[in-house]
Enzyme design. Structure first.
Site, PDB file in Angstrom:
ATOM      1  N   ASP A   1       0.898  -1.071  -0.145  1.00  0.00           N
ATOM      2  CA  ASP A   1      -0.199  -0.012  -0.127  1.00  0.00           C
ATOM      3  C   ASP A   1       0.838   1.064   0.032  1.00  0.00           C
ATOM      4  O   ASP A   1       1.679   1.301   0.865  1.00  0.00           O
ATOM      5  CB  ASP A   1      -0.805   0.055   1.079  1.00  0.00           C
TER       6      ASP A   1
ATOM      7  N   TYR B   1       3.193   9.814  -0.194  1.00  0.00           N
ATOM      8  CA  TYR B   1       3.923   9.034   0.406  1.00  0.00           C
ATOM      9  C   TYR B   1       5.554   9.367   0.073  1.00  0.00           C
ATOM     10  O   TYR B   1       6.625   9.054   0.740  1.00  0.00           O
ATOM     11  CB  TYR B   1       4.059   7.626   0.684  1.00  0.00           C
TER      12      TYR B   1
ATOM     13  N   LYS C   1      -2.882   5.990  -4.209  1.00  0.00           N
ATOM     14  CA  LYS C   1      -3.811   6.931  -4.000  1.00  0.00           C
ATOM     15  C   LYS C   1      -3.639   8.272  -4.466  1.00  0.00           C
ATOM     16  O   LYS C   1      -2.396   8.786  -4.407  1.00  0.00           O
ATOM     17  CB  LYS C   1      -3.909   7.291  -2.455  1.00  0.00           C
TER      18      LYS C   1
ATOM     19  N   HIS D   1      -7.418   9.766  -1.877  1.00  0.00           N
ATOM     20  CA  HIS D   1      -6.729   9.588  -0.643  1.00  0.00           C
ATOM     21  C   HIS D   1      -7.432  10.166   0.523  1.00  0.00           C
ATOM     22  O   HIS D   1      -7.793   9.709   1.657  1.00  0.00           O
ATOM     23  CB  HIS D   1      -5.332  10.202  -0.618  1.00  0.00           C
TER      24      HIS D   1
END
Ligand code: A2P
Length: 279
Positions: free
Chosen positions: A45, A50, A75, A108
């Site tokens: 994930d 990120y 996302k 997200h």
């Protein structure tokens, strides 16, 4: 191989995934992903926010495994929502991951930190982009993250409905209203921070259960997710913990103990009932 859940379109998703939030250093990311794959994780994930998609792409490319064995989620970030921006952001994600499709693509957050934005229209535009990507085969399933019932309802009238909602879910923060809505509407729930970012691991109830089942509090949290039919996405950069978090298939929490954990009060770190928090 690990048990899989079926999404509403029949696509299968491994019931535990490797979370990668806050792992940014390239060597650290590559090492953690390879360790997770060695142990048997097949579901990773990530998110454009990120800032580790390139590193994850490198780890996957370097690892001897068939693409079809992997389940990769990403996302689109809050400020990249909207039809055009979402398509652009997706192309960058795909390129950074060095893949030709991803398994699951999520919105997200339902709104920008500026919650006065017109989230409903923006999410519908974003969803139109996700639907197109889904129909083209570039993503195999589509969904959302951090959506409450009202945000979900705005998308439930569309042709392709959300298949997944990823929310914070751990014994100290349960969002039960949102979870119940998802279950009643055939939306698979995924748990981010299933360990409560480790803040709940010294809770007395969890410690006593850990002792009873000869497992760690982290393993109790993760097994509890699974038995609630929620996909757990634990994150760790520590090899022994990456392994520990995957060893949850050889025991079962009794119905009584499930009820006890389900009844644990929300932890006070936010001071608010998660179902009432307005984000
Ligand atoms: P680390 O990455 O240094 O190993 P969550 O997934 O709920 O957000 O929790 C992630 C945090 O919990 C990280 O700080 C991670 O530390 C820690 N963690 C992950 N697995 C375990 C475990 N089995 N026992 C204790 N702490 C853990």
């Amino acid at each position: 191989s690990v048990e899989k859940f079926k999404l509403r379109n029949g696509y299968e998703i491994p019931c535990i995934g490797f979370g990668t939030w806050d792992i940014r250093n390239e060597e650290l990311v590559v090492r953690a992903i390879k360790k997770a794959l060695d142990i048997g994780y097949r579901h990773i994930d990530t998110a454009s926010a990120y800032q580790n998609e390139k590193s994850i792409g490198r780890a996957i490319a370097e690892y001897p495994i068939d693409r079809e064995e992997l389940f990769i989620t990403s996302k689109v970030w809050a400020t990249e929502r909207g039809y055009e921006k979402t398509l652009l952001s997706f192309e960058k994600t795909l390129k950074d991951l060095a893949l030709d499709y991803i398994d699951l693509y999520l919105i997200h957050w339902p709104a920008s930190p500026n919650k006065f934005d017109n989230w409903e229209d923006i999410n519908l535009g974003t969803w139109r982009a996700l639907t197109e990507l889904y129909k083209s085969g570039k993503v195999k399933a589509i969904g959302v993250s951090n959506f409450r019932q009202s945000h979900l309802e705005a998308l439930m009238k569309t042709e392709v409905k959300p298949m997944v909602n990823q929310v914070e879910f751990n014994p100290g923060n349960k969002h039960m209203k949102t979870i119940d809505y998802c279950k009643n509407n055939n939306i698979i729930v995924e748990a981010w921070s299933p360990l409560g970012r480790s803040r709940i691991l010294n809770n007395e109830i969890l410690l006593s259960m850990a002792k009873k089942y000869d497992k760690s509090p982290a393993q109790i949290c993760l097994r509890w997710c699974l038995q609630n039919e929620v996909i757990a996405l634990p994150k760790s950069i520590t090899p022994s913990r990456i392994k520990e978090n995957f060893e949850i298939f050889d025991f079962e929490i009794s119905q009584n103990d499930m009820t006890t954990i389900n009844g644990m009060p929300s932890f006070a770190w936010s001071g608010l009932d998660p179902d009432e928090v307005d984000f």
